[in-house]
Design a protein around this motif. Structure first.
Motif, PDB file in Angstrom:
ATOM      1  N   ASN A  19      -6.122  20.620  -5.111  1.00  0.00           N
ATOM      2  CA  ASN A  19      -5.494  19.898  -4.080  1.00  0.00           C
ATOM      3  C   ASN A  19      -5.175  19.381  -3.334  1.00  0.00           C
ATOM      4  O   ASN A  19      -4.342  17.852  -2.293  1.00  0.00           O
ATOM      5  N   ALA A  20      -6.558  19.154  -2.872  1.00  0.00           N
ATOM      6  CA  ALA A  20      -6.967  18.489  -1.108  1.00  0.00           C
ATOM      7  C   ALA A  20      -6.829  17.183  -2.046  1.00  0.00           C
ATOM      8  O   ALA A  20      -6.418  16.006  -1.315  1.00  0.00           O
ATOM      9  N   VAL A  21      -7.838  17.090  -2.762  1.00  0.00           N
ATOM     10  CA  VAL A  21      -8.312  15.850  -4.202  1.00  0.00           C
ATOM     11  C   VAL A  21      -7.204  15.203  -4.495  1.00  0.00           C
ATOM     12  O   VAL A  21      -6.528  13.647  -4.382  1.00  0.00           O
ATOM     13  N   LEU A  22      -6.052  15.266  -5.086  1.00  0.00           N
ATOM     14  CA  LEU A  22      -4.402  15.390  -5.356  1.00  0.00           C
ATOM     15  C   LEU A  22      -3.739  14.845  -4.676  1.00  0.00           C
ATOM     16  O   LEU A  22      -3.067  13.385  -4.461  1.00  0.00           O
ATOM     17  N   SER A  23      -3.823  15.724  -3.275  1.00  0.00           N
ATOM     18  CA  SER A  23      -3.085  15.000  -2.511  1.00  0.00           C
ATOM     19  C   SER A  23      -3.682  13.798  -1.540  1.00  0.00           C
ATOM     20  O   SER A  23      -2.602  13.416  -1.165  1.00  0.00           O
ATOM     21  N   ALA A  24      -4.579  13.979  -1.322  1.00  0.00           N
ATOM     22  CA  ALA A  24      -5.728  12.839  -0.663  1.00  0.00           C
ATOM     23  C   ALA A  24      -4.860  11.049  -1.618  1.00  0.00           C
ATOM     24  O   ALA A  24      -5.136   9.866  -1.126  1.00  0.00           O
TER      25      ALA A  24
ATOM     26  N   VAL B 156      -2.845  10.459  -3.498  1.00  0.00           N
ATOM     27  CA  VAL B 156      -1.217  10.239  -2.776  1.00  0.00           C
ATOM     28  C   VAL B 156      -1.116   9.461  -2.077  1.00  0.00           C
ATOM     29  O   VAL B 156      -0.519   8.458  -1.166  1.00  0.00           O
ATOM     30  N   ASP B 157      -1.584  10.289  -1.487  1.00  0.00           N
ATOM     31  CA  ASP B 157      -1.740   9.719  -0.341  1.00  0.00           C
ATOM     32  C   ASP B 157      -2.580   7.973   0.000  1.00  0.00           C
ATOM     33  O   ASP B 157      -1.416   6.989   0.462  1.00  0.00           O
TER      34      ASP B 157
ATOM     35  N   ARG C  49       0.584   5.797  -1.914  1.00  0.00           N
ATOM     36  CA  ARG C  49       1.552   5.413  -0.713  1.00  0.00           C
ATOM     37  C   ARG C  49       1.168   4.609   0.802  1.00  0.00           C
ATOM     38  O   ARG C  49       1.673   3.722   0.122  1.00  0.00           O
ATOM     39  N   ASP C  50      -0.081   4.782   0.829  1.00  0.00           N
ATOM     40  CA  ASP C  50      -0.045   3.173   1.727  1.00  0.00           C
ATOM     41  C   ASP C  50      -0.238   1.879   1.023  1.00  0.00           C
ATOM     42  O   ASP C  50      -0.145   1.067   1.599  1.00  0.00           O
ATOM     43  N   GLU C  51      -1.236   2.087  -0.360  1.00  0.00           N
ATOM     44  CA  GLU C  51      -1.563   1.006  -0.564  1.00  0.00           C
ATOM     45  C   GLU C  51      -0.041   0.205  -1.370  1.00  0.00           C
ATOM     46  O   GLU C  51       0.851  -0.861  -1.141  1.00  0.00           O
ATOM     47  N   MET C  52       0.850   1.162  -1.558  1.00  0.00           N
ATOM     48  CA  MET C  52       2.358   1.211  -2.283  1.00  0.00           C
ATOM     49  C   MET C  52       3.163   0.110  -0.816  1.00  0.00           C
ATOM     50  O   MET C  52       3.832  -0.906  -0.388  1.00  0.00           O
ATOM     51  N   ASN C  53       2.912   0.573   0.492  1.00  0.00           N
ATOM     52  CA  ASN C  53       3.351   0.027   1.687  1.00  0.00           C
ATOM     53  C   ASN C  53       2.882  -0.988   1.983  1.00  0.00           C
ATOM     54  O   ASN C  53       3.345  -2.005   2.624  1.00  0.00           O
TER      55      ASN C  53
END
Length: 55
Positions: free
Chosen positions: A27-32, A34-35, A38-42
Motif C-alpha cells: 500500500n505504501a509503495v502504491l501510494s507513493a 500514485v503521488d 499525480r505530481d508528474e501530471m500536474n
C-alpha cells in the motif's frame, strides 16, 4: 476417509501478521507511485496549460 486437520492458532496469527505487513508495504509503495504520477501530471499540465504561459 477424511482426517481431522489441526492448526495451531499462533501459527495462523503469525501468518496473518506477515500478510498484513506485506499489504501495508504494498500500500505504501502504491501510494507513493500514485503521488509521483499525480505530481508528474500536474507538472505537464503546468507546462502545457494555456493559463500558465510565461510572460
Amino acid at each position: 476417509m477424511m482426517q481431522d486437520f489441526m492448526v495451531d492458532p499462533s501459527r495462523i496469527i503469525a501468518v496473518m501478521r506477515r500478510r498484513i505487513e506485506e499489504l501495508t508495504y504494498e500500500n505504501a509503495v502504491l501510494s507513493a507511485a500514485v503521488d509521483q504520477q499525480r505530481d508528474e501530471m500536474n507538472e505537464l499540465k503546468g507546462v502545457g496549460g494555456a493559463g500558465d504561459r510565461p510572460e
